[in-house]
Design an enzyme around this catalytic site. Sequence first.
Site, PDB file in Angstrom:
ATOM      1  N   VAL A 265       5.728  36.642  65.859  1.00  0.00           N
ATOM      2  CA  VAL A 265       6.751  35.886  66.095  1.00  0.00           C
ATOM      3  C   VAL A 265       7.775  36.185  65.098  1.00  0.00           C
ATOM      4  O   VAL A 265       7.504  36.507  63.877  1.00  0.00           O
ATOM      5  CB  VAL A 265       6.348  34.551  65.995  1.00  0.00           C
ATOM      6  CG1 VAL A 265       7.662  33.576  66.366  1.00  0.00           C
ATOM      7  CG2 VAL A 265       5.217  34.184  66.905  1.00  0.00           C
TER       8      VAL A 265
ATOM      9  N   LYS B 250       8.536  36.034  70.450  1.00  0.00           N
ATOM     10  CA  LYS B 250       7.021  36.324  70.396  1.00  0.00           C
ATOM     11  C   LYS B 250       6.838  37.505  71.128  1.00  0.00           C
ATOM     12  O   LYS B 250       6.779  37.631  72.185  1.00  0.00           O
ATOM     13  CB  LYS B 250       6.299  35.043  70.822  1.00  0.00           C
ATOM     14  CG  LYS B 250       4.784  35.331  70.972  1.00  0.00           C
ATOM     15  CD  LYS B 250       4.079  33.890  70.958  1.00  0.00           C
ATOM     16  CE  LYS B 250       4.017  33.047  69.788  1.00  0.00           C
ATOM     17  NZ  LYS B 250       3.329  31.950  69.782  1.00  0.00           N
TER      18      LYS B 250
ATOM     19  N   GLU C 133      12.645  28.721  72.287  1.00  0.00           N
ATOM     20  CA  GLU C 133      13.475  27.784  71.358  1.00  0.00           C
ATOM     21  C   GLU C 133      12.952  27.837  69.695  1.00  0.00           C
ATOM     22  O   GLU C 133      11.828  27.835  69.425  1.00  0.00           O
ATOM     23  CB  GLU C 133      13.429  26.569  71.826  1.00  0.00           C
ATOM     24  CG  GLU C 133      14.002  25.444  70.705  1.00  0.00           C
ATOM     25  CD  GLU C 133      13.511  24.039  71.185  1.00  0.00           C
ATOM     26  OE1 GLU C 133      13.728  23.017  70.325  1.00  0.00           O
ATOM     27  OE2 GLU C 133      12.691  23.860  72.303  1.00  0.00           O
TER      28      GLU C 133
ATOM     29  N   VAL D 172      12.201  26.457  66.147  1.00  0.00           N
ATOM     30  CA  VAL D 172      11.818  24.999  65.817  1.00  0.00           C
ATOM     31  C   VAL D 172      11.659  25.192  64.369  1.00  0.00           C
ATOM     32  O   VAL D 172      10.754  25.554  63.926  1.00  0.00           O
ATOM     33  CB  VAL D 172      10.636  24.653  66.290  1.00  0.00           C
ATOM     34  CG1 VAL D 172      10.399  23.107  65.793  1.00  0.00           C
ATOM     35  CG2 VAL D 172      10.635  24.411  67.842  1.00  0.00           C
TER      36      VAL D 172
ATOM     37  N   ASP E  51      -4.779  25.318  75.255  1.00  0.00           N
ATOM     38  CA  ASP E  51      -4.972  25.679  73.846  1.00  0.00           C
ATOM     39  C   ASP E  51      -4.383  24.715  73.040  1.00  0.00           C
ATOM     40  O   ASP E  51      -3.573  25.312  71.844  1.00  0.00           O
ATOM     41  CB  ASP E  51      -4.431  27.206  73.614  1.00  0.00           C
ATOM     42  CG  ASP E  51      -4.899  27.949  72.290  1.00  0.00           C
ATOM     43  OD1 ASP E  51      -6.148  27.446  71.849  1.00  0.00           O
ATOM     44  OD2 ASP E  51      -4.544  29.069  71.973  1.00  0.00           O
TER      45      ASP E  51
ATOM     46  N   PRO F  59      -3.715  22.188  66.171  1.00  0.00           N
ATOM     47  CA  PRO F  59      -2.550  21.975  65.107  1.00  0.00           C
ATOM     48  C   PRO F  59      -1.690  23.248  65.252  1.00  0.00           C
ATOM     49  O   PRO F  59      -0.350  23.187  64.776  1.00  0.00           O
ATOM     50  CB  PRO F  59      -3.391  21.856  63.773  1.00  0.00           C
ATOM     51  CG  PRO F  59      -4.505  21.267  64.244  1.00  0.00           C
ATOM     52  CD  PRO F  59      -5.044  21.993  65.899  1.00  0.00           C
TER      53      PRO F  59
ATOM     54  N   ASN G 192      -0.561  25.108  67.282  1.00  0.00           N
ATOM     55  CA  ASN G 192       0.534  25.063  68.519  1.00  0.00           C
ATOM     56  C   ASN G 192       1.506  23.793  68.469  1.00  0.00           C
ATOM     57  O   ASN G 192       2.039  23.403  69.393  1.00  0.00           O
ATOM     58  CB  ASN G 192      -0.255  25.388  69.927  1.00  0.00           C
ATOM     59  CG  ASN G 192      -0.593  26.894  69.959  1.00  0.00           C
ATOM     60  OD1 ASN G 192      -0.009  27.450  69.529  1.00  0.00           O
ATOM     61  ND2 ASN G 192      -1.661  26.997  70.906  1.00  0.00           N
TER      62      ASN G 192
END
Length: 362
Positions: A4, A19, A68, A70, A113, A116, A118
């Site tokens: 990423v 990504k 997006e 974050v 999936d 934590p 994700n």
Amino acid sequence: MASVYLAHDEELDRAVAVKILAAHLASEPGFYERFAREARMAARLSHPNVVQVYDAGEEDDRPYIVMEYVPGRTLADELGTRGRLEPGRVVDLALQACGGLEHAHASGLVHRDVKPQNLLLREDGTVKIADFGIARAAEATNLTQVGSVLGTAAYLAPEQAEGEPVTAAADIYSLGVVLYELLSGRTPYDFRSLADLVVKRREEPVTPLRELEPEVPERLEAVVMRCLARNPDYRPASAAELARDLAAASPEPPTVPLPPATGVRATEIATVPLRAQSMPGPPAPAPASAPRRRRAPSRRGLVAALAVLTAMAAGVIGFALASGDEEPPARNPARAPQPVPQVEDPGEQARNLADWLREHSG
């Protein structure tokens, strides 16, 4: 699965996350078509608690997705720093995750999936669910061969880990594992391999949360443990139902609004195996919405109906008075119509007036 990068969108002058999928995924036959289709499905989601997908493509035989950006950290980072979180904060985080999942499930998209890593925590405290569709796009690759498992095994629902059909109830199980870990600092099972995990799930019960952390309220423990039920039918029926149960079990009033219920059970939201789909093709349509329940008439509607019936009664009486002689003969007091019974409930009053009209308007 991917690398990423933080990038800058020159066209719209904004930061984005790019990504780029791993080379071994890109070499899988038909993977790009699956990936592009799932990216289109994910791009249809527009919710404050879901990472927005802006674009997808392929460059030098490497599929990529533009999302997006974050700013913040993941819940895995939070766990690594704090070990566990306070129950009230866990509920606030969970309510946001439930909101994003409910929206996705209502659109016919299962994450598959949830873990934590994700769940992104923005600097202002907003939870964002990342990577919708990527897990599903990869499931038909060689990653799913014996000895290998997609995602983090600890968070996979039993039916998913054993290769059975997966519904949205699998996401609820995975979120339950995340909540268990946020509250206790560990996942429900300690294992060395996927086969070891499958055996332990069949033979060993989950350690109750309060045995690990007595500060967890009993009602909150019960909600989380219900999410971890082996049978999907025993889990909360939807992410919205889970949110309501969590809010009711919170030790302090939640600061996050509850997600609206869509009326579709999680076990009804299933996805067709990728191997059975023709590729490429348009995104699968969202499942039909559940039949609407007939709603009870509102108080405002009953009052309006009462006003209409009252006007009708007045018209009938006025017409009867005006249609006779100028000085009609006096009525027999014994046969004079009785007044409409007066009650406080608008619905009952409307029924009384309707009965009076049927009896006296002939």
